[in-house]
Design an enzyme around this catalytic site. Structure first.
Site, PDB file in Angstrom:
ATOM      1  CG  MET A  28      -8.056   7.190   2.656  1.00 44.57           C
ATOM      2  SD  MET A  28      -7.160   7.115   4.195  1.00 44.57           S
ATOM      3  CE  MET A  28      -6.516   5.425   4.105  1.00 44.57           C
ATOM      4  CG  ASP A  64      -5.021   2.404   0.860  1.00 43.85           C
ATOM      5  OD1 ASP A  64      -6.038   1.696   0.760  1.00 43.85           O
ATOM      6  OD2 ASP A  64      -3.941   1.987   1.320  1.00 43.85           O
ATOM      7  CG  HIS A 101      -9.239   0.325  -0.428  1.00 46.83           C
ATOM      8  ND1 HIS A 101      -8.645   0.055   0.789  1.00 46.83           N
ATOM      9  CD2 HIS A 101     -10.570   0.365  -0.181  1.00 46.83           C
ATOM     10  CE1 HIS A 101      -9.573  -0.057   1.721  1.00 46.83           C
ATOM     11  NE2 HIS A 101     -10.755   0.147   1.166  1.00 46.83           N
ATOM     12  CB  SER A 153      -0.886   0.016   1.247  1.00 47.97           C
ATOM     13  OG  SER A 153      -1.374   1.333   1.428  1.00 47.97           O
ATOM     14  CG  MET A 172     -11.541  -2.809   5.262  1.00 48.32           C
ATOM     15  SD  MET A 172     -10.050  -2.358   4.370  1.00 48.32           S
ATOM     16  CE  MET A 172      -9.116  -1.443   5.615  1.00 48.32           C
ATOM     17  CG  ASP A 201      -6.155  -2.856   3.213  1.00 49.54           C
ATOM     18  OD1 ASP A 201      -5.127  -2.565   3.828  1.00 49.54           O
ATOM     19  OD2 ASP A 201      -6.772  -2.048   2.474  1.00 49.54           O
ATOM     20  CG  MET A 237     -11.310   3.513   2.022  1.00 50.25           C
ATOM     21  SD  MET A 237      -9.754   3.370   2.944  1.00 50.25           S
ATOM     22  CE  MET A 237      -8.579   3.439   1.588  1.00 50.25           C
ATOM     23  CG  HIS A 242      -3.929  -1.591  -1.563  1.00 46.91           C
ATOM     24  ND1 HIS A 242      -5.057  -2.321  -1.890  1.00 46.91           N
ATOM     25  CD2 HIS A 242      -4.295  -0.802  -0.525  1.00 46.91           C
ATOM     26  CE1 HIS A 242      -6.045  -1.995  -1.080  1.00 46.91           C
ATOM     27  NE2 HIS A 242      -5.617  -1.063  -0.248  1.00 46.91           N
TER      28      HIS A 242
HETATM   29  C1  DX5 Z   1      -6.400   1.595   5.582  1.00 51.13           C
HETATM   30  C2  DX5 Z   1      -5.852   1.223   4.225  1.00 51.13           C
HETATM   31  C3  DX5 Z   1      -4.741   0.241   4.212  1.00 51.13           C
HETATM   32  C4  DX5 Z   1      -3.510   0.672   4.903  1.00 51.13           C
HETATM   33  C5  DX5 Z   1      -2.753  -0.547   5.330  1.00 51.13           C
HETATM   34  O1  DX5 Z   1      -7.562   2.332   5.406  1.00 51.13           O
HETATM   35  O2  DX5 Z   1      -6.890   0.643   3.440  1.00 51.13           O
HETATM   36  O3  DX5 Z   1      -4.429  -0.160   2.889  1.00 51.13           O
HETATM   37  O4  DX5 Z   1      -2.694   1.491   4.145  1.00 51.13           O
HETATM   38  O5  DX5 Z   1      -1.660  -0.112   6.058  1.00 51.13           O
HETATM   39  P1  DX5 Z   1      -0.882  -1.044   7.062  1.00 51.13           P
HETATM   40  O6  DX5 Z   1      -0.372  -2.208   6.295  1.00 51.13           O
HETATM   41  O7  DX5 Z   1       0.173  -0.136   7.566  1.00 51.13           O
HETATM   42  O8  DX5 Z   1      -1.872  -1.483   8.127  1.00 51.13           O
HETATM   43 ZN    ZN Z   2      -6.496  -0.214   1.453  1.00 54.82          ZN
END
Ligand code: DX5
Ligand code: ZN
Length: 219
Positions: free
Chosen positions: A37, A35, A67, A8, A138, A176, A69, A33
């Site tokens: 947000m 992310d 991903h 990620s 998750m 994840d 969010m 990956h």
């Molecule tokens: C959280 C993200 C994850 C996150 C994982 O909302 O979806 O992908 O970056 O990070 P680690 O591996 O540090 O828990």
């Molecule tokens: Zn993620």
């Protein structure tokens, strides 16, 4: 199914993002990956389609696992399709019409994924299993990297694995949040085949050594 390790980039150095991605791919990552947000669906703000587009323009052609969010989500699905996403994963809570959003992703030529938060039951999964290519469990609450793995995710993975197997379809099962070499074996035994890891990889001094240590646990 072949095991895939998906670093990620949330935990990468954003000032050198392209280089970080090239380095982690040559260290053995299978896909990236990404992310996204929005400070609304989750209390954090990260990166959008422009960043993906510029990585593509810079020649980064690996599989990108986006991903989302964000809420609302439908308009950004189109933007990420145009930017070059290969997989787009959405939370059922982020759309009023889950079926429509999953169809939008697939009609746009990407693989569609559905994500379940720690407290979200898998109830809708059998209803949409024919529309998804990936199920993401998750193992932390979405919003931040570096959180501790939530143990009840193991049972949720097993339940999701059973629904996937019953469907007879080829659907990936991704995990994840809080994944590292010390727990990757346990989540694989619970049925996961795709492993997101942010801080465990980008927070380490040697990405290749960390990815190899994870793969060693996968047998
Ligand atoms: C959280 C993200 C994850 C996150 C994982 O909302 O979806 O992908 O970056 O990070 P680690 O591996 O540090 O828990
Ligand atoms: Zn993620």
């Amino acid at each position: 199914m072949e095991h895939w390790i998906a670093p990620s980039i949330l935990a990468a150095d954003f000032s050198r993002l392209g280089d970080e991605i090239r380095t982690v791919l040559s260290a053995g990552a299978d896909l990236i990956h990404f992310d996204v947000m929005d400070n609304h669906y989750v209390p954090n703000l990260t990166i959008g389609p422009l960043v993906l587009k510029s990585l593509r323009k810079a020649g980064i052609d690996c599989q990108m696992d986006v991903h989302l969010m964000v809420k609302p989500v439908d308009r950004l699905v189109g933007d990420f399709l145009n930017a070059g996403a290969d997989i787009i994963t959405i939370h059922p809570e982020s759309t009023e019409h889950l079926h429509r959003t999953l169809c939008l992703i697939r009609e746009g030529g990407a693989k569609a994924g559905i994500v379940f938060n720690p407290a979200t039951p898998l109830t809708v999964l059998p209803e949409v299993i024919n529309l998804v290519d990936l199920v993401l469990v998750m193992s932390v609450n979405p919003g931040f990297g570096g959180q501790a793995f939530i143990n009840s995710s193991i049972d949720k993975l097993k339940a999701a694995r059973a629904i996937i197997d019953t469907s007879g379809r080829s659907v990936r099962l991704e995990i994840d949040g809080g994944i590292k070499a010390s727990n990757i074996g346990a989540v694989a035994r619970a049925g996961a085949d795709t492993f997101v890891a942010g801080s465990a990889i980008f927070g380490s001094d040697d990405y290749a050594a960390t990815i190899s240590a994870m793969r060693a646990e996968l047998g």
